[in-house]
Design an enzyme around this catalytic site. Structure first.
Site, PDB file in Angstrom:
ATOM      1  N   THR B 157       0.877  -1.180   0.000  1.00 44.08           N
ATOM      2  CA  THR B 157       0.000   0.000   0.000  1.00 44.08           C
ATOM      3  C   THR B 157       0.915   1.231   0.000  1.00 44.08           C
ATOM      4  OG1 THR B 157      -0.244  -0.173   2.406  1.00 44.08           O
ATOM      5  CG2 THR B 157      -1.993  -1.117   1.056  1.00 44.08           C
ATOM      6  N   LYS B 183       3.901  -7.090   3.739  1.00 42.60           N
ATOM      7  CA  LYS B 183       3.652  -5.674   3.501  1.00 42.60           C
ATOM      8  C   LYS B 183       3.264  -5.029   4.821  1.00 42.60           C
ATOM      9  CE  LYS B 183       0.417  -3.571   2.955  1.00 42.60           C
ATOM     10  NZ  LYS B 183      -0.485  -2.712   3.809  1.00 42.60           N
ATOM     11  N   THR B 194      -3.255  -3.062   7.836  1.00 49.33           N
ATOM     12  CA  THR B 194      -1.894  -3.056   7.374  1.00 49.33           C
ATOM     13  C   THR B 194      -1.107  -4.330   7.156  1.00 49.33           C
ATOM     14  OG1 THR B 194      -1.498  -0.835   7.942  1.00 49.33           O
ATOM     15  CG2 THR B 194       0.348  -2.248   8.184  1.00 49.33           C
ATOM     16  N   GLU B 280       6.872   4.683   8.344  1.00 44.83           N
ATOM     17  CA  GLU B 280       6.971   6.046   7.818  1.00 44.83           C
ATOM     18  C   GLU B 280       7.266   7.009   8.949  1.00 44.83           C
ATOM     19  OE1 GLU B 280       4.070   7.323   4.842  1.00 44.83           O
ATOM     20  OE2 GLU B 280       3.736   5.194   4.492  1.00 44.83           O
ATOM     21  N   ASN B 404       0.796  11.228   9.293  1.00 43.98           N
ATOM     22  CA  ASN B 404      -0.498  10.769   9.787  1.00 43.98           C
ATOM     23  C   ASN B 404      -1.533  11.876   9.917  1.00 43.98           C
ATOM     24  OD1 ASN B 404      -0.505   7.834  10.313  1.00 43.98           O
ATOM     25  ND2 ASN B 404       1.425   8.402  11.272  1.00 43.98           N
ATOM     26  N   SER B 409      -3.855  16.668   2.514  1.00 40.81           N
ATOM     27  CA  SER B 409      -3.513  17.894   1.779  1.00 40.81           C
ATOM     28  C   SER B 409      -2.650  17.574   0.571  1.00 40.81           C
ATOM     29  CB  SER B 409      -2.828  18.888   2.694  1.00 40.81           C
ATOM     30  OG  SER B 409      -1.645  18.316   3.203  1.00 40.81           O
TER      31      SER B 409
END
Lengths: 409, 409
Positions: B157, B183, B194, B280, B404, B409
Site C-alpha cells: 500500500t 507488507k 496493514t 513512515e 499521519n 492535503s
C-alpha cells in the site's frame, strides 16, 4: 493554558476553615527564582484521604505518604523541581530527614507528615539546601499565606498556568466550602513526574466515608483524563476535610454523602480537565463520551484506547474524521467482549457510524468542519449497560514532538 | 525504506516448488496504475496455517479466511487498495462473490480460497471492477509469473519498498527452500489496514506440526514489533508448505521440528524488522531486548510498554537518554509483579541503570552519542527467568505526525 476553559479556574479562590499554608523558595532546583515548596497545615479534626500512582517505580515520597497515611496527618508537604523518584533507599532517607525536621518545627510526629514531590526523575533531593530554607522561612511566628493561587503556583513545574478552583454548596442546609489545587501538563512534560492534586473542604465527615468518597471521585475525574497514556511515578490526589462545617457528620452513604460526592466529582473534573487543557503541544480538547457501558472501568478502557492511539490523536490534530482509526482502536480492546457491529458513533450531535458502519447521512466535509474547532465531542454508544461518562484528551501535534524531543536544545 | 537493513531483503528471491502465482491490476482503487491483486496457487499436498488480527473489527476477508482455513486451501487471494473492513455483512458477501468466481475459474470449491485484503477502511469493495479484471487476466492458460518480488509489490500500500526474503537450509540432509513476502509500514499508514505476511516453503510436515509452528513463529517475530501500538483490522500471517522436499515428514516435535522452527523464526524476524524499518517517519530502528523474563509474554508486555510510550519514542527521536521515561514506562506494567529496584538497563553494551538507579559509570554524553546512531539497542534485565527476546520499534518524529495528520492535503 493552550485551550482555555469556561470553568471557574483561578477565579474567587476561597480560604477553607481549618487549613493554613506556607510557600517559599527552598532552592530545590539550585537556580530556582520562585517558590517551590508548599506546606499545608491542618487542624486537629481534619480527615485526610489519598490515592497514589499505580506505577511500580513510585517515588520515595509516595512510599512514605502511603505509610504515613494511617496516622493522623497534620502536614501536607509538597515540593516541585525534583520528583525524588528512582532514588532508592537514599531517596526515602532524604524524605525522612525532611519529615523529622518539620516534625520538630511544627511540634508533631514525623509520621504525621505526608510528603509529595514533582519534578525531575533519577536525581537526589538537595536536602542541605532544603534544610537551609527551613531555617530561613520556618521561623515562628509562621508567616502563613492566604491566597491559594500562591499554593497552586508553588507546585507548578512546566505548567503554563496555576490550577486552582473553588466551589461552595449546601449539604443539609449547611454551607460547605471547597478549594482544590492541581499541577500537571498531563505527564507530557520532559522528565517530569507529574500529576498532583489537593482538594480541601470543611464538610463534617468520617474517615471511612472520606476514604469511600475519594475512590469514586478519582474514578470519575483524574482517572478519565489522558494525554499520552504514561502514568507518572508521583501522581497523587489528596482530599482533606477540616470537619469545620456545621453539617451533621456524614457517617453512612446517606443522601448527603451522594450530594457531596456529586459536588466533589464536579470540582475534581474541572481540575482534571484543566490539566488536559494545559497539555503542552495540545491544539484540541476532545471529549470522548462512552455511552451505555456496563461500568466505569469499561468507560475508562474503551475511552483511553481511543484517546491514547497515536493514529487517532494525529487525526484529531489534522481535523481528519478518520473513523477507521477510531473503529480499529476500539476493536483493539481485548478485555471487553462487545460486538463491534452494534456500535454507534456521534461526532458532536451528528451520527457518523451506525452499527459499526458509515452512517447513510455521514458527510465527511461536515465532520471535518466539526473537528476543526478547538473542542469537539465524540460519543461512542456501546449499547451494553447504563453507565455513561467521558474521557478527556488532547491531540498529538508537531509541538508535542517538539516539546518532548527538543527540550535539551 | 527509511532505515536500511543488512539482511537479504529482496535479494535472490527463490521459487518454491509447489507454489505458482499471478498478479494483475484489478483496479481495486479506480485509478490504480499497478498490480494490486495477487493469487497464489498451491499444489495438492500443501499444508497451510494462518494467524489473524485480534482486533474485534476484523475485516470481512479475515472472518472468511478463518472459516475457510478448515478446508484444504488451494488459493491465497490478496488485494491491496481496500481493506474491506467495517463493511458489515455486505463486505462478507462481496468476498463470497469473488471466491465463487475464482472457484469456478480454478475448478475448486469457494471454501478452498483464503482471502486477504489491505487498504482503506469503511469503503465497499469494487466487486464489479474486480470481476472485470478476472475476465481480462484469468484466461487459460494462466499467465503465471515467476519473480516473487512482483508478488511482494502487488500487496504494497504505502510501503516504500517491497519486502521479500528467501532462505535455504538443510533438514536431516535435505535442502529446504523458503520464501516470505510481507507488507506494512507498521500500521502507521493513513487509514490503511496493514500487516500481511506470507511465508512459503517446501518442507514435508504434517498439518498439526505446521499449526504448532506458526504460533511459535508469530510470537517471536511479528508479535514483537510495534510502531505505534495500534493493531490493524486485517493483520494476517500465513505459513504454507508444499511438502515437496525430500525430508521425512515432520509429525512430532523432533529435532527437525526445532531446527525448522529456528529457521522460520529467523525469516519471519527479518520480514518483521523490514516492516519496522519501513515505518513512515521513522528515523531510528531500536531493539529493546528484554533479558531474563519468565516467558515470551513478559517480553512482549514489558518491551511494548516501552516501545509504545510516546514519551520514550520522542526521546528516541531526540537521541535523548531520558532514562526516567523508560523506568516510568516499565513501572506502568500492571500485570507483572516485578521489583523495579532490581532492574538493570544497558544502552548498547554500557550499563546505565543498575538496580533501578543511575549506574555510577553512567555518562549522559556517551549515552547521547549512542542514541544519535540510526540503530541502537536497549537491554532491560528483569532478573526473573531465563527467556530473552527483543522487541523492535521506531521513534516518533515530526514526520510521523506529518504523515499521519497531513495526508489529505
Amino acid at each position: 493554558m493552550n485551550i482555555s476553559s469556561k470553568s471557574n479556574l483561578n477565579k474567587n479562590i476561597k480560604h477553607i476553615e481549618g487549613f493554613k499554608f506556607i510557600t517559599f523558595n527552598a532552592k530545590v532546583k539550585e537556580k530556582s527564582v520562585r517558590d517551590d515548596f508548599l506546606i499545608i497545615i491542618m487542624d486537629d479534626r481534619s480527615k485526610v484521604s489519598a490515592v497514589f500512582t499505580k506505577n511500580k517505580y513510585c517515588a520515595a515520597p509516595v512510599l512514605i505518604a502511603k505509610k504515613n497515611l494511617k496516622n493522623s496527618t497534620k502536614l501536607l508537604v509538597i515540593n516541585s523541581g525534583n520528583a525524588n523518584a528512582g532514588t532508592g533507599k537514599k531517596g526515602e532517607q532524604d524524605v525522612e530527614k525532611i519529615n523529622h525536621k518539620l516534625a520538630t518545627l511544627f511540634s508533631i510526629k514525623p509520621s504525621q507528615v505526608l510528603p509529595f514531590s514533582t519534578g525531575v526523575i533519577l536525581q537526589p533531593m538537595p536536602v542541605a539546601r532544603i534544610m537551609k530554607s527551613f531555617e530561613k522561612y520556618l521561623t515562628k511566628p509562621f508567616l502563613f499565606k492566604s491566597d491559594w493561587l500562591d499554593a497552586a503556583k508553588a507546585i507548578m513545574t512546566t505548567d503554563t498556568i496555576p490550577k486552582a478552583i473553588s466551589k461552595t454548596f449546601n449539604i443539609d442546609g449547611h454551607k460547605i466550602s471547597c478549594t482544590g489545587i492541581a499541577k500537571g501538563s498531563g505527564m507530557i512534560n520532559p522528565n517530569m513526574a507529574t500529576m498532583l492534586a489537593f482538594i480541601m473542604l470543611d464538610v463534617s465527615i468520617s474517615q471511612k466515608m472520606l476514604n469511600e468518597l475519594i475512590k469514586q471521585v478519582v474514578a470519575k475525574s483524574f482517572n478519565l483524563i489522558t494525554v499520552d497514556g504514561d502514568t507518572s511515578t508521583n501522581d497523587s490526589l489528596v482530599i482533606a476535610s477540616s470537619n469545620k462545617a456545621a453539617n451533621e457528620v456524614i457517617k453512612t452513604k446517606n443522601k448527603y454523602y451522594f450530594e457531596l460526592e456529586k459536588h466533589l466529582i464536579a470540582i475534581a473534573k474541572n481540575l482534571a480537565q484543566a490539566i488536559v487543557r494545559d497539555g503542552e503541544g495540545a491544539t484540541k480538547f476532545v471529549e470522548i463520551e462512552i455511552k451505555n457501558a456496563k461500568n466505569i472501568s469499561e468507560v475508562s478502557t474503551v475511552g483511553k484506547v481511543i484517546a491514547n492511539s497515536p493514529l487517532v490523536k494525529t487525526a484529531f490534530f489534522a481535523s481528519d474524521p478518520n473513523l477507521g482509526r477510531i473503529l480499529a482502536a476500539i476493536g483493539n480492546v481485548g478485555s471487553i467482549n462487545f460486538d463491534p457491529g452494534k456500535i454507534d458513533i456521534k461526532l458532536n450531535n451528528s451520527i457518523v457510524i451506525r452499527n459499526g458502519q458509515l452512517a447513510k447521512s455521514y458527510s465527511e466535509e461536515k465532520a471535518f468542519l466539526a473537528m476543526k474547532k478547538k473542542e469537539f465531542k465524540l460519543s461512542i454508544n456501546l449499547k451494553r449497560g447504563s453507565v455513561t461518562e467521558s474521557v478527556f484528551t488532547t491531540d498529538f501535534s508537531y509541538d508535542y514532538v517538539k516539546i518532548n524531543a527538543e527540550y535539551r536544545s
